[in-house]
Design a protein around this motif. Structure first.
Motif, short mmCIF file in Angstrom:
data_model
loop_
_atom_site.label_atom_id
_atom_site.label_comp_id
_atom_site.label_asym_id
_atom_site.label_seq_id
_atom_site.Cartn_x
_atom_site.Cartn_y
_atom_site.Cartn_z
N ARG A 31 1.01 -0.88 -0.12
CA ARG A 31 -0.44 -0.28 0.25
C ARG A 31 0.93 1.33 0.13
NH1 ARG A 31 -4.96 0.89 0.69
NH2 ARG A 31 -5.30 -1.09 2.57
N ASN A 32 1.97 1.35 0.34
CA ASN A 32 2.39 2.37 0.84
C ASN A 32 3.54 2.57 0.46
OD1 ASN A 32 1.12 3.46 2.68
ND2 ASN A 32 2.29 2.62 4.32
N THR A 35 1.85 -0.44 -4.77
CA THR A 35 0.58 -0.31 -4.98
C THR A 35 0.29 1.18 -4.91
OG1 THR A 35 -0.05 -2.35 -4.52
CG2 THR A 35 -2.38 -1.26 -4.34
N GLY A 36 0.98 1.84 -3.93
CA GLY A 36 0.83 3.47 -3.96
C GLY A 36 0.62 3.63 -5.00
N HIS A 37 2.53 4.02 -5.09
CA HIS A 37 2.57 4.61 -6.76
C HIS A 37 1.74 4.22 -8.10
CE1 HIS A 37 6.22 6.47 -4.23
NE2 HIS A 37 6.69 4.49 -4.14
N HIS A 39 -1.23 3.85 -7.99
CA HIS A 39 -2.50 4.80 -8.12
C HIS A 39 -2.32 5.45 -8.08
CE1 HIS A 39 -5.68 6.34 -5.93
NE2 HIS A 39 -5.78 5.95 -5.57
N ASN A 40 -1.59 6.42 -7.64
CA ASN A 40 -0.85 7.41 -7.78
C ASN A 40 -0.97 8.17 -9.79
OD1 ASN A 40 -1.34 8.58 -5.42
ND2 ASN A 40 0.75 8.01 -4.33
N ARG A 51 -9.97 1.62 -5.28
CA ARG A 51 -9.06 1.34 -4.05
C ARG A 51 -9.42 0.77 -2.91
NH1 ARG A 51 -2.44 3.90 -2.65
NH2 ARG A 51 -4.25 4.74 -1.73
#
Length: 166
Positions: A31-32, A35-37, A39-40, A51
């Motif tokens: 998530r951090n 996947t976070g990158h 997603h952004n 998400r």
């Protein structure tokens, strides 16, 4: 990878989809970071993403909401990571995603993030111990564990992206 995702997300179909992409991932693993990158990046590219931590209404049951979101999504990116198999949520979502592939024209694309697809396919290595834990925990309902096993094998047989951690 990103051009392929954008092309698939923007492809048209007769059905109207609420989301372009459903992200299936083990939060504590990715998530951090990855996947976070991702997603952004997808958001900046104008892709409508589901998400779990953003689209759920407070007080809403998680499982039905997630299952509904899968059915309302054009395709899923399934991010297999080291602890993915330890999550019954992830596994239940994976089963639903694969059912949607067969029944609704849903598309699924795996991303093997620091995981060998053959370990998923055969549930070996570190993954074997996690599946064994599920079998002990769900010994009165081994049918669900077999569904998870079958889903992991099916997903690992798909062509996907292989990424190392970092």
């Amino acid at each position: 990878m990103s051009e392929s995702i954008m092309t698939m997300a923007s492809s048209t179909n007769h059905r109207k989809w609420k989301y372009d992409v459903f992200l299936n991932f083990r939060g504590e693993d990715t998530r951090n970071n990855f996947t976070g990158h991702l997603h952004n990046y997808l958001l900046r590219s104008g892709i409508n993403i589901f998400r779990d931590n953003e689209k759920l209404k407070k007080g809403e049951e998680i499982s039905p909401a997630l299952l509904t979101a899968i059915g309302e999504s054009r395709f899923s990116l399934v991010i297999f990571s080291r602890n993915y198999v330890s999550s019954t949520w992830c596994l239940n979502e994976l089963v639903e995603i694969l059912q949607s592939v067969k029944s609704k024209g849903h598309l699924m694309h795996p991303i093997f993030y620091d995981v060998d697809p053959s370990d998923l396919r055969y549930q070996k290595g570190n993954l074997e111990a996690e599946v064994d834990k599920h079998e002990k925990r769900f010994q009165s309902n081994l049918e669900i564990v077999q569904k998870w096993r079958n889903a992991l094998t099916e997903a690992a047989n798909l062509s996907g992206w292989h990424l190392g951690n970092g």
